[in-house]
Design a protein around this motif. Structure first.
Motif, PDB file in Angstrom:
ATOM      1  N   ILE A 115       0.810  16.362   2.613  1.00 51.28           N
ATOM      2  CA  ILE A 115       1.511  15.102   2.334  1.00 51.28           C
ATOM      3  C   ILE A 115       2.992  15.374   2.037  1.00 51.28           C
ATOM      4  O   ILE A 115       3.321  16.369   1.392  1.00 51.28           O
ATOM      5  CB  ILE A 115       0.841  14.389   1.127  1.00 51.28           C
ATOM      6  CG1 ILE A 115      -0.603  14.016   1.470  1.00 51.28           C
ATOM      7  CG2 ILE A 115       1.650  13.169   0.668  1.00 51.28           C
ATOM      8  CD1 ILE A 115      -0.751  13.005   2.609  1.00 51.28           C
ATOM      9  N   GLY A 116       3.870  14.495   2.536  1.00 46.30           N
ATOM     10  CA  GLY A 116       5.306  14.700   2.357  1.00 46.30           C
ATOM     11  C   GLY A 116       5.999  13.683   1.489  1.00 46.30           C
ATOM     12  O   GLY A 116       7.150  13.891   1.085  1.00 46.30           O
ATOM     13  N   ARG A 117       5.316  12.557   1.207  1.00 49.37           N
ATOM     14  CA  ARG A 117       5.953  11.470   0.432  1.00 49.37           C
ATOM     15  C   ARG A 117       4.958  10.888  -0.542  1.00 49.37           C
ATOM     16  O   ARG A 117       3.769  10.783  -0.233  1.00 49.37           O
ATOM     17  CB  ARG A 117       6.356  10.325   1.374  1.00 49.37           C
ATOM     18  CG  ARG A 117       7.730  10.410   1.921  1.00 49.37           C
ATOM     19  CD  ARG A 117       7.967   9.253   2.894  1.00 49.37           C
ATOM     20  NE  ARG A 117       7.913   7.942   2.253  1.00 49.37           N
ATOM     21  CZ  ARG A 117       7.926   6.788   2.923  1.00 49.37           C
ATOM     22  NH1 ARG A 117       7.941   6.792   4.243  1.00 49.37           N
ATOM     23  NH2 ARG A 117       7.897   5.647   2.279  1.00 49.37           N
ATOM     24  N   ARG A 118       5.465  10.425  -1.696  1.00 45.16           N
ATOM     25  CA  ARG A 118       4.608   9.774  -2.679  1.00 45.16           C
ATOM     26  C   ARG A 118       4.119   8.438  -2.101  1.00 45.16           C
ATOM     27  O   ARG A 118       4.902   7.693  -1.492  1.00 45.16           O
ATOM     28  CB  ARG A 118       5.465   9.518  -3.918  1.00 45.16           C
ATOM     29  CG  ARG A 118       4.735   9.023  -5.113  1.00 45.16           C
ATOM     30  CD  ARG A 118       5.684   9.153  -6.323  1.00 45.16           C
ATOM     31  NE  ARG A 118       4.888   9.416  -7.503  1.00 45.16           N
ATOM     32  CZ  ARG A 118       4.495   8.452  -8.334  1.00 45.16           C
ATOM     33  NH1 ARG A 118       4.830   7.196  -8.125  1.00 45.16           N
ATOM     34  NH2 ARG A 118       3.760   8.760  -9.375  1.00 45.16           N
ATOM     35  N   GLY A 119       2.831   8.149  -2.283  1.00 43.05           N
ATOM     36  CA  GLY A 119       2.342   6.871  -1.760  1.00 43.05           C
ATOM     37  C   GLY A 119       1.035   6.440  -2.381  1.00 43.05           C
ATOM     38  O   GLY A 119       0.182   7.249  -2.748  1.00 43.05           O
ATOM     39  N   LYS A 120       0.891   5.121  -2.511  1.00 45.68           N
ATOM     40  CA  LYS A 120      -0.337   4.507  -3.044  1.00 45.68           C
ATOM     41  C   LYS A 120      -0.666   3.342  -2.126  1.00 45.68           C
ATOM     42  O   LYS A 120       0.240   2.662  -1.632  1.00 45.68           O
ATOM     43  CB  LYS A 120      -0.046   4.049  -4.486  1.00 45.68           C
ATOM     44  CG  LYS A 120      -1.123   3.202  -5.139  1.00 45.68           C
ATOM     45  CD  LYS A 120      -2.254   4.050  -5.674  1.00 45.68           C
ATOM     46  CE  LYS A 120      -3.273   3.145  -6.385  1.00 45.68           C
ATOM     47  NZ  LYS A 120      -4.538   3.838  -6.623  1.00 45.68           N
ATOM     48  N   ASN A 121      -1.963   3.122  -1.863  1.00 43.22           N
ATOM     49  CA  ASN A 121      -2.390   2.026  -0.978  1.00 43.22           C
ATOM     50  C   ASN A 121      -1.656   2.035   0.373  1.00 43.22           C
ATOM     51  O   ASN A 121      -1.147   1.020   0.833  1.00 43.22           O
ATOM     52  CB  ASN A 121      -2.206   0.669  -1.669  1.00 43.22           C
ATOM     53  CG  ASN A 121      -3.117   0.528  -2.880  1.00 43.22           C
ATOM     54  OD1 ASN A 121      -4.273   0.951  -2.853  1.00 43.22           O
ATOM     55  ND2 ASN A 121      -2.599  -0.039  -3.957  1.00 43.22           N
ATOM     56  N   ILE A 122      -1.623   3.195   0.972  1.00 46.70           N
ATOM     57  CA  ILE A 122      -0.948   3.366   2.269  1.00 46.70           C
ATOM     58  C   ILE A 122      -1.827   2.738   3.365  1.00 46.70           C
ATOM     59  O   ILE A 122      -3.040   2.951   3.398  1.00 46.70           O
ATOM     60  CB  ILE A 122      -0.734   4.872   2.558  1.00 46.70           C
ATOM     61  CG1 ILE A 122       0.144   5.497   1.461  1.00 46.70           C
ATOM     62  CG2 ILE A 122      -0.134   5.090   3.932  1.00 46.70           C
ATOM     63  CD1 ILE A 122       0.086   7.029   1.419  1.00 46.70           C
ATOM     64  N   LEU A 123      -1.212   1.965   4.247  1.00 44.16           N
ATOM     65  CA  LEU A 123      -1.964   1.381   5.367  1.00 44.16           C
ATOM     66  C   LEU A 123      -2.135   2.442   6.461  1.00 44.16           C
ATOM     67  O   LEU A 123      -1.253   3.286   6.642  1.00 44.16           O
ATOM     68  CB  LEU A 123      -1.208   0.174   5.935  1.00 44.16           C
ATOM     69  CG  LEU A 123      -0.996  -0.992   4.967  1.00 44.16           C
ATOM     70  CD1 LEU A 123      -0.070  -2.034   5.590  1.00 44.16           C
ATOM     71  CD2 LEU A 123      -2.338  -1.617   4.576  1.00 44.16           C
ATOM     72  N   SER A 208      -5.595   7.172  -0.658  1.00 40.75           N
ATOM     73  CA  SER A 208      -4.483   6.601  -1.430  1.00 40.75           C
ATOM     74  C   SER A 208      -4.840   5.246  -2.042  1.00 40.75           C
ATOM     75  O   SER A 208      -4.095   4.722  -2.858  1.00 40.75           O
ATOM     76  CB  SER A 208      -3.224   6.477  -0.556  1.00 40.75           C
ATOM     77  OG  SER A 208      -3.376   5.436   0.392  1.00 40.75           O
ATOM     78  N   SER A 209      -5.992   4.692  -1.673  1.00 35.46           N
ATOM     79  CA  SER A 209      -6.465   3.482  -2.372  1.00 35.46           C
ATOM     80  C   SER A 209      -7.118   3.872  -3.697  1.00 35.46           C
ATOM     81  O   SER A 209      -7.385   3.026  -4.542  1.00 35.46           O
ATOM     82  CB  SER A 209      -7.452   2.698  -1.499  1.00 35.46           C
ATOM     83  OG  SER A 209      -8.712   3.347  -1.457  1.00 35.46           O
ATOM     84  N   VAL A 210      -7.377   5.176  -3.860  1.00 33.30           N
ATOM     85  CA  VAL A 210      -7.988   5.687  -5.096  1.00 33.30           C
ATOM     86  C   VAL A 210      -6.938   6.358  -5.971  1.00 33.30           C
ATOM     87  O   VAL A 210      -6.831   6.082  -7.158  1.00 33.30           O
ATOM     88  CB  VAL A 210      -9.102   6.711  -4.760  1.00 33.30           C
ATOM     89  CG1 VAL A 210      -9.739   7.262  -6.022  1.00 33.30           C
ATOM     90  CG2 VAL A 210     -10.145   6.098  -3.843  1.00 33.30           C
TER      91      VAL A 210
END
Ligand code: ZN
Length: 254
Positions: A115-123, A208-210
């Motif tokens: 992973i290269g970027r911070r993310g949450k709830n990524i589509l 990323s939904s978790v």
């Protein structure tokens, strides 16, 4: 571009990039702004380390139909995830240590997402923007303890049970690459990343939904059929076509 972490003599580890058979230093932030110095140091003069130090290592279970079948398990309806501790990380070329608690340590050849970027709830359709690159991994597993414990933390979490590398490729296309595992030169596993039950974008969206994904986090995407035991003295090689080959000897702990 191929990214490595390397050490020259007793110097502090550095990030570098590989061009042909030479390494150049990367100055700055690997996941931010950096500058590449000329690749002039021969690869054989450096020790390659695990190419990144992740905050967390997320793994996907039974993501290939044939592998689920060989254990008599159902293919999951939603991705089945578990964690390996960062203390299990092993450098390329260093020995996997068989712990005395297990009589059945096995290899699992896997494609690994970095992973290269911070993310949450990524589509799923945005997932590509969060991928830094790919590497080769071996999700080493104490199969007997995985069965007897029910929970997988012990079976998957011993020190040295997370070899990955030798580099991160930032341009690799994971849609249809052959993945193999050889033990002492003998073919044990062969599949294609095309056969994954859940694709990389689906996995990134689900995970990323978790939990928030952070730069450097790893996702082990599951193993094809053919997993099998490792013995003291073996050499295990996981190779992904167009990406690289990860090689580790096997020794007894202690
Ligand atoms: Zn696995």
């Amino acid at each position: 571009m191929r990214i490595v972490r390397y050490q020259q003599g007793n110097e502090a580890p550095r990030y570098g990039w590989v061009f042909e058979d030479k390494v150049g230093e990367i100055e700055g932030e690997l996941f931010g702004v950096y500058r590449r110095r000329e690749a002039s140091l021969p690869l054989e003069e450096v020790r390659l380390l695990a190419p990144v130090l992740p905050g967390k290592i997320i793994c996907v279970g039974r993501n290939y139909v044939e592998h689920a079948r060989e254990h008599g398990a159902e293919v999951p309806k939603i991705p089945l995830i578990f964690l390996k501790p960062p203390s299990a990380i092993l450098n390329p070329g260093e020995p996997i240590l068989l712990p005395p608690q297990s009589q059945q340590v096995e290899h699992e050849a896997e494609l690994v997402v970095v992973i290269g970027r911070r993310g949450k709830n990524i589509l799923p359709e945005q997932a590509r923007e969060y991928i830094f690159g790919y590497t080769v991994g071996n999700d080493v597993t104490a199969r007997d303890l995985q069965r007897s414990d029910g929970q997988w933390t012990r079976a998957k979490g011993f020190d040295t049970f997370c070899p990955f590398g030798p580099w991160i490729d930032t341009e690799f296309d994971p849609s249809d690459a052959v993945i193999t595992c050889r033990v002492n030169g003998q073919l044990r596993q062969m599949g294609s990343t095309r056969e994954m039950v859940f694709s990389v974008p689906t996995l990134i969206a689900f995970i990323s939904s978790v939990m928030t994904l952070e730069p450097g986090d790893l996702i082990f995407t599951g193993t094809p059929a053919g997993v099998g035991p490792l013995q003291e003295g073996d050499v295990v090689e996981v190779e992904i076509e167009g990406l690289g080959k990860l090689r580790n000897p096997v020794a007894k702990a202690g």
